[in-house]
Design a protein around this motif. Structure first.
Motif, mmCIF file in Angstrom:
data_model
loop_
_atom_site.group_PDB
_atom_site.id
_atom_site.type_symbol
_atom_site.label_atom_id
_atom_site.label_comp_id
_atom_site.label_asym_id
_atom_site.label_seq_id
_atom_site.Cartn_x
_atom_site.Cartn_y
_atom_site.Cartn_z
ATOM 1 N N ARG A 143 0.851 -1.005 0.059
ATOM 2 C CA ARG A 143 0.026 -0.101 -0.064
ATOM 3 C C ARG A 143 0.832 1.292 0.045
ATOM 4 N N ASN A 144 2.025 1.304 0.622
ATOM 5 C CA ASN A 144 2.873 2.365 0.842
ATOM 6 C C ASN A 144 3.679 2.798 -0.449
ATOM 7 N N ARG A 145 3.897 1.681 -0.966
ATOM 8 C CA ARG A 145 4.322 1.788 -2.511
ATOM 9 C C ARG A 145 3.446 2.227 -3.505
ATOM 10 N N VAL A 146 2.322 1.730 -3.638
ATOM 11 C CA VAL A 146 1.189 2.103 -4.389
ATOM 12 C C VAL A 146 1.135 3.613 -4.386
ATOM 13 N N ILE A 147 0.958 4.162 -3.083
ATOM 14 C CA ILE A 147 0.810 5.668 -2.539
ATOM 15 C C ILE A 147 2.111 6.277 -3.192
ATOM 16 N N SER A 148 3.178 5.709 -2.972
ATOM 17 C CA SER A 148 4.390 6.510 -3.268
ATOM 18 C C SER A 148 4.501 6.575 -4.764
ATOM 19 N N ALA A 149 3.950 5.675 -5.445
ATOM 20 C CA ALA A 149 4.185 5.581 -7.061
ATOM 21 C C ALA A 149 3.135 6.572 -7.501
ATOM 22 N N LEU A 150 1.809 6.860 -6.838
ATOM 23 C CA LEU A 150 0.865 7.672 -7.236
ATOM 24 C C LEU A 150 1.271 9.102 -6.993
#
Length: 152
Positions: free
Chosen positions: A5-12
């Motif tokens: 979830r943190n990686r997805v938020i960082s990518a967004l």
């Protein structure tokens, strides 16, 4: 699960940052106009062409003739994303000379003083450019008159 979830938020967040910075306006400056302090050193009717060259430098543009007037032009162009570049500021300093090469007048113009004059080439278009070789060759087939080929 939280790591994904943190990686997805960082990518967004990174994608949003790239979109925002990609749409930022960039400015380009072209040309040179001498500062007002240097222009104060020039006296109309007294100073000559050589004095102008020494005080503020030779221009990037001069009149059509060899002893023409001096034109200093500076433009600022804004580029914003995919849109066409737009001239947001233009200054033109025109120094005209008398017959004895002394300064006759110093004028300054900007975009607010008139309309932008588009520069156009004065070249006559020919119809040959728009048609390809085969199109020209095949279009002439119907234009042949056999009577003209044999004479009278």
């Amino acid at each position: 699960m939280t790591a994904i979830r943190n990686r997805v938020i960082s990518a967004l967040a990174l994608c949003c940052l790239m979109v925002v910075t990609g749409c930022a306006a960039t400015y380009r400056n072209h040309g040179y106009v001498p500062p007002e302090e240097d222009l104060q050193n020039l006296v109309v009717g007294v100073d000559s062409r050589a004095t102008v060259d020494d005080v503020i430098g030779p221009p990037s543009l001069s009149g059509v003739l060899a002893d023409g007037n001096y034109y200093y032009v500076r433009s600022r162009v804004r580029e914003y994303g995919m849109f066409r570049p737009q001239v947001v500021e233009r200054r033109v300093l025109a120094i005209s000379f008398n017959d004895n090469d002394t300064i006759a007048n110093i004028e300054e113009f900007g975009l607010e003083d008139g309309q932008v004059v588009p520069l156009a080439r004065r070249v006559t278009d020919s119809s040959v450019v728009s048609n390809g070789f085969l199109r020209q060759l095949l279009s002439n087939i119907g234009n042949i008159n056999p009577v003209e080929g044999f004479g009278n």
